[in-house]
Design a protein around this motif. Structure first.
Motif, PDB file in Angstrom:
ATOM      1  N   PRO A  54       5.211 -11.590  -5.195  1.00 42.96           N
ATOM      2  CA  PRO A  54       6.462 -11.146  -4.569  1.00 42.96           C
ATOM      3  C   PRO A  54       6.662 -11.779  -3.204  1.00 42.96           C
ATOM      4  CG  PRO A  54       5.262  -9.286  -5.489  1.00 42.96           C
ATOM      5  CD  PRO A  54       4.344 -10.459  -5.572  1.00 42.96           C
ATOM      6  N   VAL A  55       7.916 -12.026  -2.878  1.00 38.43           N
ATOM      7  CA  VAL A  55       8.248 -12.715  -1.628  1.00 38.43           C
ATOM      8  C   VAL A  55       7.958 -11.800  -0.439  1.00 38.43           C
ATOM      9  CG1 VAL A  55      10.030 -14.066  -2.792  1.00 38.43           C
ATOM     10  CG2 VAL A  55      10.649 -11.932  -1.665  1.00 38.43           C
ATOM     11  N   HIS A  56       7.835 -12.428   0.712  1.00 38.66           N
ATOM     12  CA  HIS A  56       7.633 -11.679   1.955  1.00 38.66           C
ATOM     13  C   HIS A  56       8.980 -11.080   2.357  1.00 38.66           C
ATOM     14  CE1 HIS A  56       7.596 -11.256   6.385  1.00 38.66           C
ATOM     15  NE2 HIS A  56       6.341 -10.878   6.197  1.00 38.66           N
ATOM     16  N   ALA A  57       9.155  -9.794   2.116  1.00 38.76           N
ATOM     17  CA  ALA A  57      10.411  -9.101   2.429  1.00 38.76           C
ATOM     18  C   ALA A  57      10.079  -7.683   2.873  1.00 38.76           C
ATOM     19  CB  ALA A  57      11.340  -9.096   1.219  1.00 38.76           C
ATOM     20  N   PRO A  58       9.573  -7.508   4.087  1.00 40.79           N
ATOM     21  CA  PRO A  58       9.157  -6.164   4.519  1.00 40.79           C
ATOM     22  C   PRO A  58      10.313  -5.190   4.694  1.00 40.79           C
ATOM     23  CG  PRO A  58       9.005  -7.739   6.334  1.00 40.79           C
ATOM     24  CD  PRO A  58       9.303  -8.538   5.111  1.00 40.79           C
ATOM     25  N   PHE A  59      11.545  -5.681   4.855  1.00 41.06           N
ATOM     26  CA  PHE A  59      12.696  -4.792   5.049  1.00 41.06           C
ATOM     27  C   PHE A  59      13.390  -4.437   3.738  1.00 41.06           C
ATOM     28  CE2 PHE A  59      12.165  -7.245   8.957  1.00 41.06           C
ATOM     29  CZ  PHE A  59      12.127  -6.238   9.912  1.00 41.06           C
ATOM     30  N   PHE A  60      12.976  -5.057   2.640  1.00 44.08           N
ATOM     31  CA  PHE A  60      13.601  -4.800   1.347  1.00 44.08           C
ATOM     32  C   PHE A  60      12.809  -3.719   0.627  1.00 44.08           C
ATOM     33  CE2 PHE A  60      15.192  -6.123  -2.924  1.00 44.08           C
ATOM     34  CZ  PHE A  60      16.540  -6.077  -2.608  1.00 44.08           C
ATOM     35  N   PRO A  61      13.471  -2.705   0.048  1.00 41.58           N
ATOM     36  CA  PRO A  61      12.727  -1.540  -0.468  1.00 41.58           C
ATOM     37  C   PRO A  61      11.937  -1.798  -1.737  1.00 41.58           C
ATOM     38  CG  PRO A  61      15.060  -1.315  -0.947  1.00 41.58           C
ATOM     39  CD  PRO A  61      14.932  -2.519  -0.073  1.00 41.58           C
ATOM     40  N   ILE A  62      12.270  -2.808  -2.519  1.00 40.23           N
ATOM     41  CA  ILE A  62      11.580  -3.051  -3.780  1.00 40.23           C
ATOM     42  C   ILE A  62      10.981  -4.453  -3.772  1.00 40.23           C
ATOM     43  CG2 ILE A  62      13.026  -1.482  -5.106  1.00 40.23           C
ATOM     44  CD1 ILE A  62      14.658  -3.849  -6.043  1.00 40.23           C
ATOM     45  N   ALA A  63      10.157  -4.736  -4.768  1.00 37.54           N
ATOM     46  CA  ALA A  63       9.545  -6.052  -4.886  1.00 37.54           C
ATOM     47  C   ALA A  63      10.576  -7.069  -5.360  1.00 37.54           C
ATOM     48  CB  ALA A  63       8.369  -6.017  -5.857  1.00 37.54           C
ATOM     49  N   LYS A  64      10.520  -8.261  -4.798  1.00 37.65           N
ATOM     50  CA  LYS A  64      11.452  -9.334  -5.153  1.00 37.65           C
ATOM     51  C   LYS A  64      10.656 -10.607  -5.381  1.00 37.65           C
ATOM     52  CE  LYS A  64      15.265 -11.774  -5.441  1.00 37.65           C
ATOM     53  NZ  LYS A  64      14.590 -13.003  -5.919  1.00 37.65           N
ATOM     54  N   ASP A  92       0.826  -1.210   0.000  1.00 41.23           N
ATOM     55  CA  ASP A  92       0.000   0.000   0.000  1.00 41.23           C
ATOM     56  C   ASP A  92       0.859   1.257   0.000  1.00 41.23           C
ATOM     57  OD1 ASP A  92      -2.209  -1.615   0.004  1.00 41.23           O
ATOM     58  OD2 ASP A  92      -2.573  -1.464   2.167  1.00 41.23           O
ATOM     59  N   LYS A  93       1.971   1.223   0.713  1.00 39.36           N
ATOM     60  CA  LYS A  93       2.852   2.387   0.768  1.00 39.36           C
ATOM     61  C   LYS A  93       3.493   2.659  -0.596  1.00 39.36           C
ATOM     62  CE  LYS A  93       6.776   4.302   3.324  1.00 39.36           C
ATOM     63  NZ  LYS A  93       7.540   4.664   2.107  1.00 39.36           N
ATOM     64  N   VAL A  94       3.933   1.573  -1.273  1.00 40.48           N
ATOM     65  CA  VAL A  94       4.554   1.747  -2.593  1.00 40.48           C
ATOM     66  C   VAL A  94       3.545   2.323  -3.578  1.00 40.48           C
ATOM     67  CG1 VAL A  94       5.534   0.495  -4.545  1.00 40.48           C
ATOM     68  CG2 VAL A  94       6.292  -0.027  -2.233  1.00 40.48           C
ATOM     69  N   ARG A  95       2.329   1.823  -3.552  1.00 36.66           N
ATOM     70  CA  ARG A  95       1.307   2.327  -4.486  1.00 36.66           C
ATOM     71  C   ARG A  95       0.882   3.753  -4.142  1.00 36.66           C
ATOM     72  NH1 ARG A  95      -2.163  -3.338  -4.825  1.00 36.66           N
ATOM     73  NH2 ARG A  95      -0.783  -4.352  -6.358  1.00 36.66           N
ATOM     74  N   ALA A  96       0.844   4.073  -2.852  1.00 33.10           N
ATOM     75  CA  ALA A  96       0.495   5.441  -2.469  1.00 33.10           C
ATOM     76  C   ALA A  96       1.609   6.418  -2.850  1.00 33.10           C
ATOM     77  CB  ALA A  96       0.231   5.508  -0.968  1.00 33.10           C
ATOM     78  N   ASP A  97       2.869   6.014  -2.667  1.00 35.60           N
ATOM     79  CA  ASP A  97       3.983   6.876  -3.057  1.00 35.60           C
ATOM     80  C   ASP A  97       4.016   7.093  -4.572  1.00 35.60           C
ATOM     81  OD1 ASP A  97       4.695   7.038  -0.423  1.00 35.60           O
ATOM     82  OD2 ASP A  97       6.268   5.506  -0.543  1.00 35.60           O
ATOM     83  N   ALA A  98       3.611   6.054  -5.328  1.00 32.75           N
ATOM     84  CA  ALA A  98       3.593   6.199  -6.789  1.00 32.75           C
ATOM     85  C   ALA A  98       2.532   7.200  -7.232  1.00 32.75           C
ATOM     86  CB  ALA A  98       3.357   4.850  -7.447  1.00 32.75           C
ATOM     87  N   LYS A  99       1.427   7.289  -6.509  1.00 32.87           N
ATOM     88  CA  LYS A  99       0.362   8.231  -6.868  1.00 32.87           C
ATOM     89  C   LYS A  99       0.668   9.652  -6.412  1.00 32.87           C
ATOM     90  CE  LYS A  99      -3.377   4.796  -6.689  1.00 32.87           C
ATOM     91  NZ  LYS A  99      -4.655   4.417  -6.033  1.00 32.87           N
TER      92      LYS A  99
END
Length: 653
Positions: A491-501, A84-91
């Protein structure tokens, strides 16, 4: 009409280009070019403005994969918040994004204003400029001969070439004035103008791209020459050079060439996961980030909280700083970083996947399995923010050192991630001692990770036995049991990684000798429910061969698989293979070839010519084997004929 006047209007005359210069064609050309630029640019601008914020769909796609499967997302609170944060930052419109949109809007408004102004100018221009002597001389059709002569003298004095030596338009205007005067005073010229629209008679029409009138004006020559020089000599070469220099700095996989050279030199057979942070910090992408004046003050807050498990080798300031940030990220000390350090760390982690992949490929090319395994371990430690010496169980959401100790103290103890996933939900509830909300995240994560099954078999194509020198094929089947049909892993569960993996698997076929040598390797990026991969290699050793297939996940620690493969390879002289011959091939072998048929027809024609209507019919073509057999039998028949002839001669005697 004089011949000199007519010669000045021949097709070879260079002044014909400027005679009666008309800007209408140039206006049409400008409108066409600007419209071709403005229309697609405007549509693209409006589309990007209306769909602003959907760039996040490339990282966290909402739709299905390329195979038509629907992505399954991890529904833990941390991952839902991250997405949600990534999508909100993109908007959100940042200052840079708003400036880009503003500049595009201003440029488009300017282009459309030019189009509108040019169209307005076209409304005041004549569609086709015709030769009108009355308009050229500025007289009426009712004017007398003296009035026409007076107007001609006045205009010819103003536009005479001697008074305007450097103005090509003035010279052409003088020729046009003279031509108009001749059309009104000379009978032949007047008759031609009334009949053909030109005093010289019928003329051909030339059509071309119009150029503006100001290009021919003397005062603009220096400006035009300077602009041409700047575009052709400076702007175009510099653009090409900058593009070439930028493209030649990167390899096909997106890593800088300098980084590949550095990794190829410094990665050795003894390199392991603990060397990864320094190798990542010393790559060209990391060194290009540089340092800032406030870095030392901000890094002091991390002192005493970050542990480096390896002694530093490089003392370059940017390398030391980024290496410290990588260790802090793996030990989950991000909350102690300043916003500036967090942005630097995120920029570095965005390069980490490509750089770590290059580390693995360098080790694979040199057939160092231990090194490749260590680089994969470092890669997943970066993704999961997991220290090299930490427990695998810290990958589980809401797990701390307390829950890890509880798992270790259980009966039987739980040390690996696979052991934890094998527990029932009630057992996990009793073991972790978490709240209901935290347990809900744990169960959601366990359902997302699920169980992955890896199977492998070895064989040779179209052969029952394996012989030394054959190309054997190891068929590896990867099955994600927790996915439903027509479903793919998101995408894998990686809450500390800044991008999707997205999850990747590396298959290593290793020779289980004294030195674990990589026989073959493959990188699998598919996230479908079922996937099959074939590893091909050449059998080089006769006798018993022991290979081990290592299937390693680059996103989670503790999910690796190991499959032992044993087979017996015969020596080349031990087993003689018989090539099977099909009945169709045997039947085809009995048929004469086209050449034999052709030669048989020729022999048949010759025998018909020689024999004519004889008793023997011409024979068809023969097979080479039969011909040889016939040749072998011929001497015996000749020998029998000789004996018969001897017997008959003796009898007659």
């Amino acid at each position: 009409m004089s011949g000199g006047f007519k010669d000045s209007f021949t097709k070879e005359d260079t002044k014909e280009d400027v005679l009666g210069y008309d800007d209408t064609a140039f206006y049409y050309f400008v409108v066409s070019v600007l419209t071709c630029i403005a229309v697609p640019w405007t549509l693209s601008f409006l589309y990007s403005l209306l769909t602003h914020g959907r760039e996040a769909d490339s990282e966290f796609p909402r739709r299905s994969s390329e195979f038509g499967s629907k992505y399954k997302y991890c529904q833990t609170a941390a991952m839902v918040e991250k997405v949600d944060k990534v999508r909100a930052d993109a908007k959100r419109f940042t200052a840079r994004t708003a400036l880009i949109y503003l500049l595009q809007a201003v440029a488009l408004c300017f282009i459309w204003a030019c189009i509108f102004g040019t169209m307005t100018q076209l409304g005041h221009e004549k569609e086709i400029q015709k030769f009108d002597p009355f308009e050229i001389l500025d007289v009426t059709p009712q004017s007398t001969g003296s009035q026409i002569k007076r107007a001609y003298r006045k205009l010819s004095l103003n536009y005479h070439p001697d008074k305007n030596p450097d103005d090509p338009l003035a010279a052409s205007r003088f020729i046009q004035i003279t031509k108009a005067y001749q059309a009104l005073t000379d009978e032949i010229a007047k008759r031609n103008w009334e009949k053909f629209g030109n005093p010289d008679g019928p003329q051909t029409t030339k059509v071309g791209i119009g150029l503006p009138r100001f290009l021919l004006e003397k005062e603009n020559h220096l400006m035009i020459l300077c602009s041409f020089f700047f575009v052709i000599v400076i702007l175009v070469p510099m653009t090409f050079i900058c593009y070439y220099q930028n493209s030649r700095n990167f390899a096909v996989n997106g890593v800088m060439i300098e980084t590949l050279q550095f990794l190829g030199f410094y990665i050795g057979e003894s390199a392991r996961a603990k060397h990864g942070p320094e190798l990542l910090a010393a790559c060209a992408e990391s060194r290009s980030m540089g340092t800032k004046p406030w870095d030392n003050a901000h890094l002091k807050k991390l002192t005493g909280h970050v542990i480096e498990h390896k002694k530093r080798v490089f003392t370059f300031p940017a390398v030391m700083k980024n290496q410290y940030l990588v260790w802090a990220h793996m030990q989950r000390q991000r909350h102690l970083m300043s916003p500036e350090l967090q942005r630097d760390l995120d920029d570095l982690l965005r390069h980490s996947m490509k750089v770590s992949q290059a580390m693995i490929e360098v080790a694979c090319m040199r057939e160092w399995f231990g090194t490749a395994q260590g680089m994969i371990e470092f890669r997943r430690c970066v993704v999961q923010a997991l220290d090299i010496k930490s427990s695998q169980l810290l990958q589980i959401p809401n797990f701390t050192e307390k829950q890890v100790e509880l798992c270790h103290a259980a009966s039987p103890p739980i040390h690996s991630l696979r052991e934890f996933l094998a527990l029932e939900p009630d057992e996990r509830r009793k073991l972790t001692q978490m709240s209901d909300t935290e347990l809900l995240d744990v169960e959601s994560w366990c359902g997302f990770i699920g169980e992955t099954i890896v199977q492998a078999s070895i064989a040779t194509d179209d052969e029952g036995e394996i012989v030394c020198g054959d190309v054997a094929t190891v068929t590896v089947k990867l099955f994600r049991k927790h996915l439903a049909k027509e479903e793919a892993l998101g995408p894998v569960h990686a809450p500390f990684f800044p991008i999707a993996k997205f999850e990747e698997w590396w298959f290593f076929l290793v020779d289980s000798g004294a030195k674990e040598r990589i026989v073959h390797f493959e990188r699998v990026t598919e996230t479908e429910r079922c996937h099959e991969e074939k590893l091909r290699f050449q059998v080089t050793k006769a006798g018993e061969n022991n290979l081990v297939l290592h299937a390693m996940c680059d996103a989670y620690a503790g999910l690796d698989h190991k499959v032992e493969l044993t087979f017996h390879a015969h020596a080349e002289d031990e087993l003689v293979r018989k090539m099977p011959v099909h009945q169709e091939d045997e039947d085809l072998d009995l048929q004469p070839t086209l050449f034999q048929q052709w030669m048989g027809d020729l022999k048949g024609d010759e025998s018909e010519e020689e024999v004519g209507s004889g008793d023997e019919a011409p024979r068809g073509p023969r097979r080479p084997g039969r011909d040889m057999k016939k040749k072998k039998e011929e001497p015996e028949e000749e020998h029998e004929d000789e004996e018969d002839s001897d017997a008959s001669s003796s009898g007659s005697d």
